[in-house]
Design an enzyme around this catalytic site. Structure first.
Site, mmCIF file in Angstrom:
data_model
loop_
_atom_site.group_PDB
_atom_site.id
_atom_site.type_symbol
_atom_site.label_atom_id
_atom_site.label_comp_id
_atom_site.label_asym_id
_atom_site.label_seq_id
_atom_site.Cartn_x
_atom_site.Cartn_y
_atom_site.Cartn_z
ATOM 1 N N ASN A 6 0.862 -1.183 0.000
ATOM 2 C CA ASN A 6 0.000 0.000 0.000
ATOM 3 C C ASN A 6 0.900 1.236 0.000
ATOM 4 O O ASN A 6 1.468 1.590 1.030
ATOM 5 C CB ASN A 6 -0.890 -0.025 1.256
ATOM 6 C CG ASN A 6 -1.738 1.221 1.368
ATOM 7 O OD1 ASN A 6 -1.848 1.999 0.423
ATOM 8 N ND2 ASN A 6 -2.349 1.413 2.523
ATOM 9 N N LYS A 8 0.009 4.209 -0.381
ATOM 10 C CA LYS A 8 -0.708 5.383 0.141
ATOM 11 C C LYS A 8 -0.526 6.574 -0.813
ATOM 12 O O LYS A 8 -0.411 6.363 -2.013
ATOM 13 C CB LYS A 8 -0.252 5.717 1.565
ATOM 14 C CG LYS A 8 -0.253 4.480 2.449
ATOM 15 C CD LYS A 8 -0.105 4.804 3.890
ATOM 16 C CE LYS A 8 0.014 3.506 4.679
ATOM 17 N NZ LYS A 8 -0.203 3.683 6.085
ATOM 18 N N HIS A 89 -9.684 0.725 4.232
ATOM 19 C CA HIS A 89 -8.447 0.976 4.981
ATOM 20 C C HIS A 89 -8.764 1.944 6.124
ATOM 21 O O HIS A 89 -9.582 2.840 5.972
ATOM 22 C CB HIS A 89 -7.378 1.563 4.056
ATOM 23 C CG HIS A 89 -6.034 1.626 4.711
ATOM 24 N ND1 HIS A 89 -5.690 2.630 5.592
ATOM 25 C CD2 HIS A 89 -4.974 0.787 4.660
ATOM 26 C CE1 HIS A 89 -4.462 2.404 6.031
ATOM 27 N NE2 HIS A 89 -4.004 1.297 5.485
ATOM 28 N N GLU A 91 -7.323 4.427 7.235
ATOM 29 C CA GLU A 91 -7.142 5.849 6.930
ATOM 30 C C GLU A 91 -8.341 6.398 6.170
ATOM 31 O O GLU A 91 -8.630 7.586 6.215
ATOM 32 C CB GLU A 91 -5.821 6.057 6.159
ATOM 33 C CG GLU A 91 -4.631 5.904 7.097
ATOM 34 C CD GLU A 91 -3.336 5.480 6.438
ATOM 35 O OE1 GLU A 91 -3.225 5.565 5.203
ATOM 36 O OE2 GLU A 91 -2.428 5.051 7.176
ATOM 37 N N GLU A 159 -5.684 -5.352 10.177
ATOM 38 C CA GLU A 159 -4.722 -4.289 10.450
ATOM 39 C C GLU A 159 -5.108 -3.560 11.733
ATOM 40 O O GLU A 159 -5.973 -2.672 11.705
ATOM 41 C CB GLU A 159 -4.717 -3.276 9.299
ATOM 42 C CG GLU A 159 -4.319 -3.849 7.959
ATOM 43 C CD GLU A 159 -3.708 -2.779 7.084
ATOM 44 O OE1 GLU A 159 -2.521 -2.925 6.769
ATOM 45 O OE2 GLU A 159 -4.389 -1.810 6.737
ATOM 46 N N GLY A 165 1.951 2.114 10.834
ATOM 47 C CA GLY A 165 2.927 3.209 10.798
ATOM 48 C C GLY A 165 3.531 3.554 12.152
ATOM 49 O O GLY A 165 4.190 4.584 12.289
ATOM 50 N N SER A 196 3.005 -2.179 10.463
ATOM 51 C CA SER A 196 4.440 -2.153 10.779
ATOM 52 C C SER A 196 5.187 -3.426 10.408
ATOM 53 O O SER A 196 6.131 -3.829 11.107
ATOM 54 C CB SER A 196 4.650 -1.803 12.264
ATOM 55 O OG SER A 196 4.194 -0.499 12.523
HETATM 56 C C1 PEP Z 1 -1.010 0.142 5.948
HETATM 57 O O1 PEP Z 1 -1.173 1.358 5.861
HETATM 58 O O2 PEP Z 1 -1.817 -0.628 5.411
HETATM 59 C C2 PEP Z 1 0.153 -0.337 6.700
HETATM 60 C C3 PEP Z 1 0.162 -1.586 7.069
HETATM 61 O O3 PEP Z 1 1.138 0.570 6.966
HETATM 62 P P1 PEP Z 1 2.562 0.281 7.682
HETATM 63 O O4 PEP Z 1 3.113 -0.981 7.100
HETATM 64 O O5 PEP Z 1 3.395 1.474 7.362
HETATM 65 O O6 PEP Z 1 2.269 0.120 9.144
#
Ligand code: PEP
Length: 232
Positions: A6, A8, A89, A91, A159, A165, A196
């Site tokens: 992803n 983003k 997601h 976000e 997630e 993040g 992460s």
């Molecule tokens: C995500 O935004 O789907 C994600 C898993 O981000 P990160 O790996 O940076 O935690």
């Protein structure tokens, strides 16, 4: 394993090209999916044409066409060579936090994506506040019941919002417990872990029972890190 990146709202075409060029010859056993922003999709589709890497988008509308200024439909994604789409997601959920109807909208998006021939990657997960109140399973059940379709192919990405993040990840036991819980709600579905994941922890997380792959944010933007995750 399914390894979905992803990106983003990152990378211009000029910045994305060297990253794609360095990974596009991938011949490993995992299914790799790149999910860039809408503006990069046609260029990336061209670059990945002869590659085993698939293309995904990060969102879509629930209608296939019409008066929806600023939106992109599943049909339009399919048209440029997209095969997967991330839906729900955290976000995007947080942008719609005040819409009590948002789970129903997500359900419509998922159905519409499947109808257009796309495979949705449906994101679910609890916030830190919900985790601290021991509501993780209740939240996950609610998100699944509200949006997961009865028919059609889809992938679920667990997630935990607090892990995205942040550099924090749940324990091995916590990931295993939640993946097992989700698999009972949606038997036979591939369940990715996201939050992460990096080149250092990917092997350990991949070895957890019930983990079918990853949704990777930050670590997917650097070729050297992402290559290690792709080859997990
Ligand atoms: C995500 O935004 O789907 C994600 C898993 O981000 P990160 O790996 O940076 O935690």
């Amino acid at each position: 394993m399914i390894i979905a990146a992803n990106w983003k709202m990152n990378l211009t075409i000029r910045e994305a090209k060297p990253l794609v060029n360095s990974i596009k010859k991938y011949k490993g056993r995992n299914k790799v999916i790149l999910c860039p922003t809408f503006t990069l999709l046609p260029e990336m589709a061209g670059m990945l044409k002869k590659s085993r890497i698939s293309l995904g988008a990060q969102n879509c509308h629930f209608e296939q066409k019409g008066a929806f200024t600023g939106e992109v439909s599943p049909l339009q994604l399919k048209d440029v060579g997209v095969s997967y789409v991330i839906i729900g997601h955290s976000e995007r959920r947080s942008c719609n936090a005040f819409n009590p109807d948002y789970n129903r909208i997500l359900s419509k998006k998922i159905h519409s994506a499947i109808n257009a021939g796309l495979i949705p990657i449906i994101c679910i997960g609890e916030t830190d506040e919900q985790r601290k109140k021991a509501q993780t399973k209740k939240i996950i059940k609610k998100q699944i019941e509200a949006s997961v379709p009865k028919k059609g192919k889809y992938i679920v990405a667990y997630e935990p919002v607090w892990a995205i993040g942040s550099g924090k990840t749940p324990t091995r036991e916590q990931i295993e417990d939640i993946h097992e819980y989700i698999s009972k709600l949606v038997p036979g579905t591939k369940i990715l872990y996201g939050g992460s994941v990096n080149e250092k922890n990917c092997k350990e997380i991949a070895s957890i029972s019930g983990v079918s792959g990853f949704l990777v944010g930050g670590a997917s933007l650097e070729a050297n890190k992402f290559k290690k995750i792709m080859h997990v």
